[in-house]
Design a protein around this motif. Structure first.
Motif, PDB file in Angstrom:
ATOM      1  N   ILE A 112       0.845  -1.209   0.000  1.00 58.24           N
ATOM      2  CA  ILE A 112       0.000   0.000   0.000  1.00 58.24           C
ATOM      3  C   ILE A 112       0.874   1.250   0.000  1.00 58.24           C
ATOM      4  O   ILE A 112       0.623   2.221  -0.716  1.00 58.24           O
ATOM      5  CB  ILE A 112      -0.954   0.003   1.211  1.00 58.24           C
ATOM      6  N   GLU A 113       1.928   1.197   0.824  1.00 52.50           N
ATOM      7  CA  GLU A 113       2.843   2.341   0.903  1.00 52.50           C
ATOM      8  C   GLU A 113       3.558   2.552  -0.426  1.00 52.50           C
ATOM      9  O   GLU A 113       3.734   3.694  -0.881  1.00 52.50           O
ATOM     10  CB  GLU A 113       3.878   2.082   2.013  1.00 52.50           C
ATOM     11  N   LYS A 114       3.951   1.473  -1.073  1.00 50.76           N
ATOM     12  CA  LYS A 114       4.742   1.550  -2.303  1.00 50.76           C
ATOM     13  C   LYS A 114       3.891   1.873  -3.534  1.00 50.76           C
ATOM     14  O   LYS A 114       4.258   2.728  -4.348  1.00 50.76           O
ATOM     15  CB  LYS A 114       5.477   0.220  -2.503  1.00 50.76           C
ATOM     16  N   LEU A 115       2.732   1.207  -3.694  1.00 50.31           N
ATOM     17  CA  LEU A 115       1.942   1.303  -4.925  1.00 50.31           C
ATOM     18  C   LEU A 115       0.847   2.374  -4.878  1.00 50.31           C
ATOM     19  O   LEU A 115       0.305   2.751  -5.916  1.00 50.31           O
ATOM     20  CB  LEU A 115       1.298  -0.058  -5.238  1.00 50.31           C
ATOM     21  N   GLU A 116       0.482   2.824  -3.674  1.00 50.41           N
ATOM     22  CA  GLU A 116      -0.544   3.848  -3.495  1.00 50.41           C
ATOM     23  C   GLU A 116      -1.846   3.503  -4.245  1.00 50.41           C
ATOM     24  O   GLU A 116      -2.326   4.256  -5.086  1.00 50.41           O
ATOM     25  CB  GLU A 116      -0.030   5.218  -3.961  1.00 50.41           C
ATOM     26  N   PRO A 117      -2.441   2.343  -3.924  1.00 47.42           N
ATOM     27  CA  PRO A 117      -3.694   1.966  -4.588  1.00 47.42           C
ATOM     28  C   PRO A 117      -4.867   2.821  -4.097  1.00 47.42           C
ATOM     29  O   PRO A 117      -4.825   3.386  -3.010  1.00 47.42           O
ATOM     30  CB  PRO A 117      -3.870   0.501  -4.178  1.00 47.42           C
ATOM     31  N   ASP A 118      -5.907   2.872  -4.908  1.00 46.39           N
ATOM     32  CA  ASP A 118      -7.138   3.562  -4.502  1.00 46.39           C
ATOM     33  C   ASP A 118      -8.056   2.620  -3.727  1.00 46.39           C
ATOM     34  O   ASP A 118      -8.808   3.050  -2.855  1.00 46.39           O
ATOM     35  CB  ASP A 118      -7.873   4.085  -5.748  1.00 46.39           C
ATOM     36  N   LEU A 119      -7.992   1.321  -4.070  1.00 44.23           N
ATOM     37  CA  LEU A 119      -8.834   0.301  -3.432  1.00 44.23           C
ATOM     38  C   LEU A 119      -7.974  -0.908  -3.073  1.00 44.23           C
ATOM     39  O   LEU A 119      -7.139  -1.344  -3.872  1.00 44.23           O
ATOM     40  CB  LEU A 119      -9.952  -0.130  -4.396  1.00 44.23           C
ATOM     41  N   VAL A 120      -8.212  -1.453  -1.860  1.00 41.84           N
ATOM     42  CA  VAL A 120      -7.548  -2.690  -1.439  1.00 41.84           C
ATOM     43  C   VAL A 120      -8.632  -3.721  -1.160  1.00 41.84           C
ATOM     44  O   VAL A 120      -9.517  -3.495  -0.317  1.00 41.84           O
ATOM     45  CB  VAL A 120      -6.689  -2.474  -0.181  1.00 41.84           C
ATOM     46  N   VAL A 121      -8.595  -4.828  -1.896  1.00 45.24           N
ATOM     47  CA  VAL A 121      -9.517  -5.948  -1.665  1.00 45.24           C
ATOM     48  C   VAL A 121      -8.721  -7.030  -0.935  1.00 45.24           C
ATOM     49  O   VAL A 121      -7.770  -7.603  -1.481  1.00 45.24           O
ATOM     50  CB  VAL A 121     -10.079  -6.488  -3.001  1.00 45.24           C
ATOM     51  N   THR A 122      -9.106  -7.307   0.332  1.00 51.89           N
ATOM     52  CA  THR A 122      -8.286  -8.189   1.162  1.00 51.89           C
ATOM     53  C   THR A 122      -9.096  -9.299   1.813  1.00 51.89           C
ATOM     54  O   THR A 122     -10.256  -9.107   2.201  1.00 51.89           O
ATOM     55  CB  THR A 122      -7.556  -7.376   2.259  1.00 51.89           C
ATOM     56  N   ASP A 123      -8.477 -10.467   1.898  1.00 50.04           N
ATOM     57  CA  ASP A 123      -9.069 -11.576   2.662  1.00 50.04           C
ATOM     58  C   ASP A 123      -8.996 -11.213   4.146  1.00 50.04           C
ATOM     59  O   ASP A 123      -8.170 -10.398   4.571  1.00 50.04           O
ATOM     60  CB  ASP A 123      -8.292 -12.860   2.365  1.00 50.04           C
ATOM     61  N   VAL A 124      -9.873 -11.838   4.950  1.00 40.88           N
ATOM     62  CA  VAL A 124      -9.878 -11.554   6.385  1.00 40.88           C
ATOM     63  C   VAL A 124      -8.846 -12.411   7.106  1.00 40.88           C
ATOM     64  O   VAL A 124      -7.977 -11.913   7.816  1.00 40.88           O
ATOM     65  CB  VAL A 124     -11.280 -11.767   6.975  1.00 40.88           C
ATOM     66  N   ARG A 125      -8.935 -13.736   6.889  1.00 40.16           N
ATOM     67  CA  ARG A 125      -8.043 -14.644   7.597  1.00 40.16           C
ATOM     68  C   ARG A 125      -6.776 -14.877   6.796  1.00 40.16           C
ATOM     69  O   ARG A 125      -6.806 -15.431   5.702  1.00 40.16           O
ATOM     70  CB  ARG A 125      -8.740 -15.981   7.846  1.00 40.16           C
ATOM     71  N   MET A 126      -5.640 -14.415   7.350  1.00 39.97           N
ATOM     72  CA  MET A 126      -4.336 -14.591   6.689  1.00 39.97           C
ATOM     73  C   MET A 126      -3.261 -14.735   7.750  1.00 39.97           C
ATOM     74  O   MET A 126      -3.408 -14.219   8.865  1.00 39.97           O
ATOM     75  CB  MET A 126      -4.018 -13.370   5.789  1.00 39.97           C
ATOM     76  N   PRO A 127      -2.151 -15.442   7.461  1.00 40.84           N
ATOM     77  CA  PRO A 127      -1.054 -15.579   8.430  1.00 40.84           C
ATOM     78  C   PRO A 127      -0.285 -14.262   8.595  1.00 40.84           C
ATOM     79  O   PRO A 127      -0.472 -13.329   7.818  1.00 40.84           O
ATOM     80  CB  PRO A 127      -0.175 -16.664   7.791  1.00 40.84           C
ATOM     81  N   VAL A 128       0.558 -14.226   9.597  1.00 41.49           N
ATOM     82  CA  VAL A 128       1.425 -13.083   9.935  1.00 41.49           C
ATOM     83  C   VAL A 128       0.594 -11.901  10.436  1.00 41.49           C
ATOM     84  O   VAL A 128       0.726 -11.455  11.568  1.00 41.49           O
ATOM     85  CB  VAL A 128       2.312 -12.647   8.735  1.00 41.49           C
ATOM     86  N   LEU A 129      -0.264 -11.369   9.560  1.00 46.80           N
ATOM     87  CA  LEU A 129      -1.140 -10.261   9.945  1.00 46.80           C
ATOM     88  C   LEU A 129      -2.416 -10.405   9.140  1.00 46.80           C
ATOM     89  O   LEU A 129      -2.387 -10.435   7.901  1.00 46.80           O
ATOM     90  CB  LEU A 129      -0.457  -8.908   9.654  1.00 46.80           C
ATOM     91  N   ASP A 130      -3.576 -10.511   9.824  1.00 53.24           N
ATOM     92  CA  ASP A 130      -4.822 -10.706   9.087  1.00 53.24           C
ATOM     93  C   ASP A 130      -5.314  -9.398   8.468  1.00 53.24           C
ATOM     94  O   ASP A 130      -4.737  -8.329   8.681  1.00 53.24           O
ATOM     95  CB  ASP A 130      -5.897 -11.346   9.977  1.00 53.24           C
ATOM     96  N   GLY A 131      -6.389  -9.487   7.688  1.00 47.49           N
ATOM     97  CA  GLY A 131      -6.877  -8.335   6.940  1.00 47.49           C
ATOM     98  C   GLY A 131      -7.342  -7.194   7.816  1.00 47.49           C
ATOM     99  O   GLY A 131      -7.022  -6.027   7.573  1.00 47.49           O
TER     100      GLY A 131
END
Length: 522
Positions: free
Chosen positions: A45-64
């Protein structure tokens, strides 16, 4: 308009499915990247500067949801989020509402349902983009208003404190610009001047440069002029920021533009000093030898204009040239004056007043000679052009143009009323051409100026006075040679040539043979 979208899911198949089954481009989006967990997502997000982020809820390391919470707490740029989850994870959707996330995609993603949801998101992003644009415009206008206040209003400080660092910093803070002021080590003002017909074009070029540059603002002034307030680094850009203005000069190439730079100040609070410096430097562009020209306060502040000039001789020469209908003399007088003004560095105000004075004197001459017929020419060339001329050559060029038009009008009017007198002059020439008649002697007989008389004869006869005299003399010489009673030298003297060589030259030029050949053939 396509908005950038970042896809985040720890299942590669889910990512591939979203890319394959959703017509992102057709819906107004462009996938700019993908990743597999929330930690990577924060970096993307910091690098690409998207307008929209579509993210899964359950994920390893850090969830959505953790990723969304961390991003929103960071205070960075706003991003719109949409979550992807199954029915069994509905509680996550409820929790997402607390973070302002209102868009939800159910797994497995249905193409038609996703398209409807993305259409809603697209409209929201459009509205948000427009609100941001309006906000930026309002913010810029407020900034310009405050900068203009610093620029044009005196600081109200005693002269000894006007350049004091703390004083100018306080002045920046007083109008809420301390944050902007701190973006650069120093600030300056560049005043821009052009002829009225080119102002919009040059302003647009300056506005385009300011829009693409950091710490640069276009300011319109009540005088109809405009300029750029800009920040700079004294080491890299020069002590007055000249390097940042050279790009504007490059874009102005070939256009009538004069630029003037102040000396520069350590903060925006000192802009009024820059403004005054630029205005003091601008008159020095009067003697610029090409466009665009840049006068710098640091370079010209120690050079003063000469306010002493004996103008009587030049005024007389210009007025005499108009009176004598001498366009060449008028141009020569103007060219010589431009050289003298430049060499002596005469104050532009003095030159301006002198030229305006001459304009009205020429206008008066035209009115005396032509009456109301002169008014259209005078009205078309009314003296307000003087302050618009940017350089000494342009100013004098306008005067010469007006004077030349006046001379042309005087000549036409005189030719129109001189038909009878030309016949009388021609008759006189025919009677006296043997007597060494000159244009000066002829002018004395008919009370006309030699320059005007020569132009009049050329206009009516189609031949110069000297040519007419030689034609008459050679014609008479040919008649005398045919009589064969006089020597060649006697013939030359009889028709008005004191020099036999001149007679021989003119005879051969007109008849294509020597007097002896002509005599033998006739």
């Amino acid at each position: 308009m396509a908005f950038k979208v970042l896809l985040i899911d720890d299942e590669p198949g889910a990512i591939e499915g979203m890319q394959l089954w959703i017509d992102w481009r057709g819906l107004g989006f462009e996938v700019c990247g993908t990743c597999g967990n929330g930690a990577e997502g924060l970096e993307m997000i910091e690098k690409l500067e998207p307008d929209l982020v579509v993210t899964d809820v359950r994920m390893p390391v850090l969830d959505g949801l953790g990723m969304i919470e961390m991003w929103q707490r960071s205070g960075s740029r706003p991003v719109r989020f949409a979550i992807v989850s199954g029915y069994s994870d509905f509680q996550y959707a409820q929790k997402a509402l607390r973070f302002g996330v209102t868009h939800y995609f159910l797994k497995p993603i249905d193409e038609e349902a996703a398209a409807k949801e993305l259409a809603v998101i697209y409209e929201e992003l459009l509205q948000e983009r427009e609100l941001q644009r309006i906000s930026r415009i309002a913010s810029l206008e407020e900034t310009v208003f405050r900068i203009k206040k610093l620029l044009t209003e005196p600081p109200g400080l005693p002269p000894e404190l006007e350049r004091d660092a703390e004083a100018v910093e306080e002045r920046s803070a007083s109008v809420g610009l301390e944050g902007l002021s701190s973006l650069r080590e120093a600030w300056n003002f560049c005043l821009i001047r052009t002829v009225p017909g080119r102002r919009a074009e040059l302003r647009e070029i300056a506005a385009s440069l300011a829009a693409g540059e950091e710490a640069m603002v276009l300011v319109d002034l009540e005088t109809g002029e405009f300029g750029l307030v800009f920040g700079y680094a004294p080491g890299a850009d020069g002590e007055d920021g000249i390097a940042r203005i050279r790009e504007l000069a490059r874009r102005y190439a070939g256009r009538p533009a004069l630029l003037a730079l102040g000396a520069g100040e350590p903060s925006l609070g000192g802009l009024h000093a820059c403004f005054r410096g630029a205005h003091k430097a601008m008159p020095h562009n009067f003697y610029a030898e090409g466009y665009p020209a840049i006068a710098r306060d640091r370079q010209v502040r120690l050079r003063s204009f000469d306010c002493r000039y004996d103008q009587a001789d030049w005024i007389d020469r210009v007025l005499e040239a108009v009176q004598l209908l001498d366009q060449a003399g008028l141009r020569k007088a103007a060219q010589e004056a431009a050289v003298r003004f430049r060499e002596r560095y005469i104050d532009p105000d003095i030159v301006m007043k002198l030229v305006v004075h001459l304009f009205y004197n020429i206008a008066e001459q035209l009115r005396e000679a032509l009456g109301d017929k002169a008014n259209p020419l005078i009205d078309r060339n009314a003296a307000p052009w003087a302050p618009e001329a940017l350089t000494v050559e342009e100013l004098l060029g306008e005067l010469v143009s007006f004077g030349a038009d006046g001379i042309h009008l005087l000549l036409e009017e005189t030719f129109r009323s001189s038909r009878g007198i030309v016949q009388e002059i021609n008759r006189y020439i025919g009677e006296h051409y043997r007597e060494g008649l000159t244009i000066k002697k002829l002018a004395e007989v008919f009370y006309l100026h030699p320059v005007y008389l020569g132009q009049l004869l050329m206009k009516k006869n189609g031949i110069h006075f000297n040519g007419m005299i030689h034609d008459l003399r050679i014609e008479e010489a040919a008649r005398l040679l045919r009589e064969n009673k006089l020597k060649n030298s006697e013939v030359a003297e009889r028709v008005g040539y004191a020099n036999y060589g001149q007679f021989l030259k003119q005879f051969e030029k007109r008849l294509g043979m020597s007097p002896n050949e002509y005599r033998s053939r006739n």
